[in-house]
Design an enzyme around this catalytic site. Structure first.
Site, short mmCIF file in Angstrom:
data_model
loop_
_atom_site.label_atom_id
_atom_site.label_comp_id
_atom_site.label_asym_id
_atom_site.label_seq_id
_atom_site.Cartn_x
_atom_site.Cartn_y
_atom_site.Cartn_z
N CYS A 1 -2.79 0.10 9.08
CA CYS A 1 -1.88 -1.05 9.10
C CYS A 1 -0.58 -0.64 9.77
CB CYS A 1 -1.55 -1.49 7.68
SG CYS A 1 -2.96 -2.11 6.78
N CYS B 1 -0.80 6.14 7.02
CA CYS B 1 -2.14 5.76 7.46
C CYS B 1 -2.07 5.06 8.82
CB CYS B 1 -2.74 4.83 6.42
SG CYS B 1 -4.26 4.03 6.92
N CYS C 1 0.84 -1.20 0.00
CA CYS C 1 0.00 0.00 0.00
C CYS C 1 0.88 1.24 0.00
CB CYS C 1 -0.90 0.01 1.23
SG CYS C 1 -1.77 1.57 1.44
N CYS D 1 -9.27 -11.40 22.49
CA CYS D 1 -8.58 -10.50 21.56
C CYS D 1 -7.45 -9.78 22.27
CB CYS D 1 -9.56 -9.51 20.95
SG CYS D 1 -10.44 -8.55 22.17
N ASP E 1 -16.19 -14.76 25.12
CA ASP E 1 -15.50 -13.97 24.10
C ASP E 1 -15.56 -12.51 24.52
OD1 ASP E 1 -14.41 -12.88 21.82
OD2 ASP E 1 -16.04 -13.44 20.47
N TYR F 1 -20.83 -12.90 26.54
CA TYR F 1 -20.38 -11.81 25.66
C TYR F 1 -20.67 -12.23 24.21
CZ TYR F 1 -17.54 -11.23 29.91
OH TYR F 1 -17.11 -11.14 31.20
N GLN G 1 -18.51 -9.63 12.70
CA GLN G 1 -17.07 -9.84 12.62
C GLN G 1 -16.56 -9.30 11.28
OE1 GLN G 1 -14.96 -11.10 14.76
NE2 GLN G 1 -16.23 -12.10 16.29
N1 SAH Z 1 -18.76 -13.28 19.97
C1 SAH Z 1 -19.36 -12.05 19.53
C2 SAH Z 1 -18.53 -10.81 19.75
C3 SAH Z 1 -17.92 -10.63 21.06
S1 SAH Z 1 -17.21 -9.03 21.22
C4 SAH Z 1 -19.66 -12.11 18.07
O1 SAH Z 1 -18.94 -12.74 17.32
O2 SAH Z 1 -20.61 -11.47 17.65
C5 SAH Z 1 -17.53 -8.74 22.92
C6 SAH Z 1 -18.98 -8.46 23.22
O3 SAH Z 1 -19.11 -8.34 24.63
C7 SAH Z 1 -19.53 -7.16 22.65
O4 SAH Z 1 -20.67 -7.47 21.89
C8 SAH Z 1 -19.89 -6.32 23.88
O5 SAH Z 1 -21.06 -5.56 23.69
C9 SAH Z 1 -20.13 -7.38 24.92
N2 SAH Z 1 -19.95 -7.00 26.34
C10 SAH Z 1 -19.07 -6.10 26.86
N3 SAH Z 1 -19.13 -6.12 28.19
C11 SAH Z 1 -20.06 -7.04 28.54
C12 SAH Z 1 -20.55 -7.52 29.78
N4 SAH Z 1 -20.10 -7.04 30.93
N5 SAH Z 1 -21.48 -8.50 29.76
C13 SAH Z 1 -21.94 -8.99 28.59
N6 SAH Z 1 -21.52 -8.57 27.39
C14 SAH Z 1 -20.59 -7.61 27.36
#
Ligand code: SAH
Length: 480
Positions: free
Chosen positions: A80, A77, A71, A408, A381, A311, A282
């Site tokens: 990246c 930028c 790029c 993450c 997650d 989550y 995603q």
């Molecule tokens: N697995 C999901 C994404 C997870 S990202 C997917 O693929 O769609 C993390 C998520 O946790 C976000 O959607 C965020 O809104 C949520 N989150 C953040 N804090 C939280 C909490 N205390 N309890 C429940 N969900 C929460």
């Protein structure tokens, strides 16, 4: 050492922002535009007590992992950070980062790591792009990306992480603005109309949507603009999003459909998802599928299990696992996401997934205490900050056979693993998955099982006839 001094250093690591990290005279320095293995001459820009920032002045020795970034604006930028590093080197950096977090923070001496799952092509993987619109120094209309840590727009018609159609879409919108003298939004004065051009694409369906974020309620001659956009192959809908706030938040809440459909669809595995301009999805759907397949493998489902997905966002993991489980419960704090999750369950005829709005740390203990809902497998997650301690505590009380942790942020992952490992669980397998090539972002899936199951299995393994699932059900019977 002081500001403006010249130093020489070897770059040994990358910071979480992608800056090269090296030492000079025992002091740690962060140097932009360097990669691991470079020997660099740099000028000190800022000194703190124990570390400093320096600007690259000369490369004394190029790292063998250096490549020419494809790029042209990779350096300016902010998107990246590590395009100048070969993809192989990026992958091994990420793998090492996860391993060393688990060792240093998690106290896991020898983490059972699987090789990182990389991308086949580490470009054009993003299904979503948000281009700010503005004027460049010469006053020309331009769209692109913010330079790192600033709000000046680096013109970039075709970001190599995004789909190729983006360039054509930007040309159409900018030409329309030019023709009708439509002003871009000016952050300083709060005047002007067009703020951002957002695009999303379904990689499996080929559908594309454009959402124009404007400081107003309409856009002049919108029919003509939509007709031009409709000619882009795959175009499924054009929407207008109003954002009147002086804020860094890109999207406002108000949506108006200008043409076509308000939603596009995409698939992860066999599950179909409905994606609106405002819903979370995603950004790298191909790697997401690989990540979820790994999570599914780690969950070891036979069709009899009760699974919690904490989550859960729009329920992507929940719905993916529901096909192989008896019952799945998803918990998520954002109510719109839960609305999408329920809609997606319906769209796929999935009836064994139930979703709750609320904080994981409230809902899980409550459901467990009041309704006694148990868990065979718990998947989490969480966002970067990891799990609340009360969530981990409840998980321990619920004693699931398996915990699948999708993370993450390897530092908070390691912290949480340490907590779980101190209370009867052990890490059985760790698999990094690269979701964000050319950036330092690192995603990891991790499987934990109860240590008593491991002991039980090891006893039986000597006879060579026991697999993990059998060991688990034996251990479960024993603990009842
Ligand atoms: N697995 C999901 C994404 C997870 S990202 C997917 O693929 O769609 C993390 C998520 O946790 C976000 O959607 C965020 O809104 C949520 N989150 C953040 N804090 C939280 C909490 N205390 N309890 C429940 N969900 C929460």
């Amino acid at each position: 050492m002081k500001k403006d001094d010249l130093i020489t250093l070897t770059i040994e690591d990358l910071s979480s922002e992608g800056l090269g990290v090296g030492r000079s005279d025992g002091v740690t320095f962060f140097v932009k535009d360097t990669v691991i293995g470079d020997v660099a001459e740099a000028r000190i820009m800022k000194m703190k007590k124990t570390y400093g920032y320096a600007r690259l002045t000369r490369l004394l020795e190029e790292s063998p992992d250096r490549v020419v970034p494809p790029c042209p604006v990779a350096r300016q930028c902010g998107g990246c950070q590590i395009q100048a590093m070969s993809y192989q080197a990026q992958l091994s950096f990420k793998e090492k980062k996860v391993r060393s977090s688990l060792q240093r923070i998690g106290g896991i001496e020898n983490p059972p790591m699987e090789p990182i799952i990389g991308m086949e092509t580490p470009f054009r993987y993003r299904n979503k792009a948000q281009y700010p619109v503005g004027r460049d120094r010469e006053g020309r209309l331009t769209a692109g990306f913010y330079a790192g840590r600033t709000h000046s727009i680096i013109a970039c018609r075709d970001c190599l992480l995004g789909i190729e159609a983006n360039g054509q879409i930007l040309d159409i919108v900018l030409a329309h603005m030019e023709k009708y003298h439509i002003e871009p939004y000016d952050e300083q004065t709060g005047t002007g109309l067009v703020r951002h051009i957002m695009t999303r694409a379904g990689f499996r369906t080929g559908q594309i949507m454009v959402c124009l974020v404007v400081n107003g309620r309409s856009i002049p001659h919108s029919e003509e603009l939509c007709a031009a956009l409709a000619a882009v192959p795959g175009m499924a809908g054009v929407t207008l999003n109003s954002n009147f706030e002086k804020t860094n938040v890109i999207m406002g809440r108000r949506l108006k459909l200008l043409w076509g459909a308000e939603y596009i669809e995409d698939l992860i595995g066999d599950v179909r998802f409905c994606i609106s301009p405002l819903s979370f999805f995603q950004v790298n759907p191909r790697q997401t599928q690989k990540l979820y397949e790994k999570a599914l493998e780690y969950a070891g489902l036979t069709g009899q299990e009760t699974v919690w997905d904490l989550y859960c966002g729009i329920g992507t993991i929940s719905l993916f696992l529901a096909q192989k489980a008896r019952q799945v419960y998803g918990v998520e704090i954002v109510s719109e996401a839960i609305r999408d999750a329920r809609r997606n369950a319906e769209l796929n005829g999935i009836r064994n997934a139930e979703f709750y709005v609320g904080r994981a740390e409230d809902v899980l203990p409550q459901k467990y205490a009041q309704e006694g809902i148990h868990a065979d497998v718990i998947v989490v997650d969480p966002p970067r900050k990891g799990c609340e301690e009360s969530v981990l505590e409840t998980m321990i009380r619920m004693q699931p056979r398996r915990i699948v942790y999708v993370s993450c942020d390897s530092a908070t992952l390691a912290r949480d693993l340490k907590y779980l490992c101190g209370r009867g669980y052990e890490v059985r397998s760790v698999c990094p998955v690269d979701m964000f090539g050319q950036t330092v972002g690192t995603e990891t899936v991790c499987l934990l099982t109860r240590s008593d199951i491991r002991q039980h299995m090891e006893a039986k393994l000597t006879t060579g006839e026991m697999d993990l699932t059998m060991a688990e059900s034996k251990a479960a019977q024993m603990s009842v």
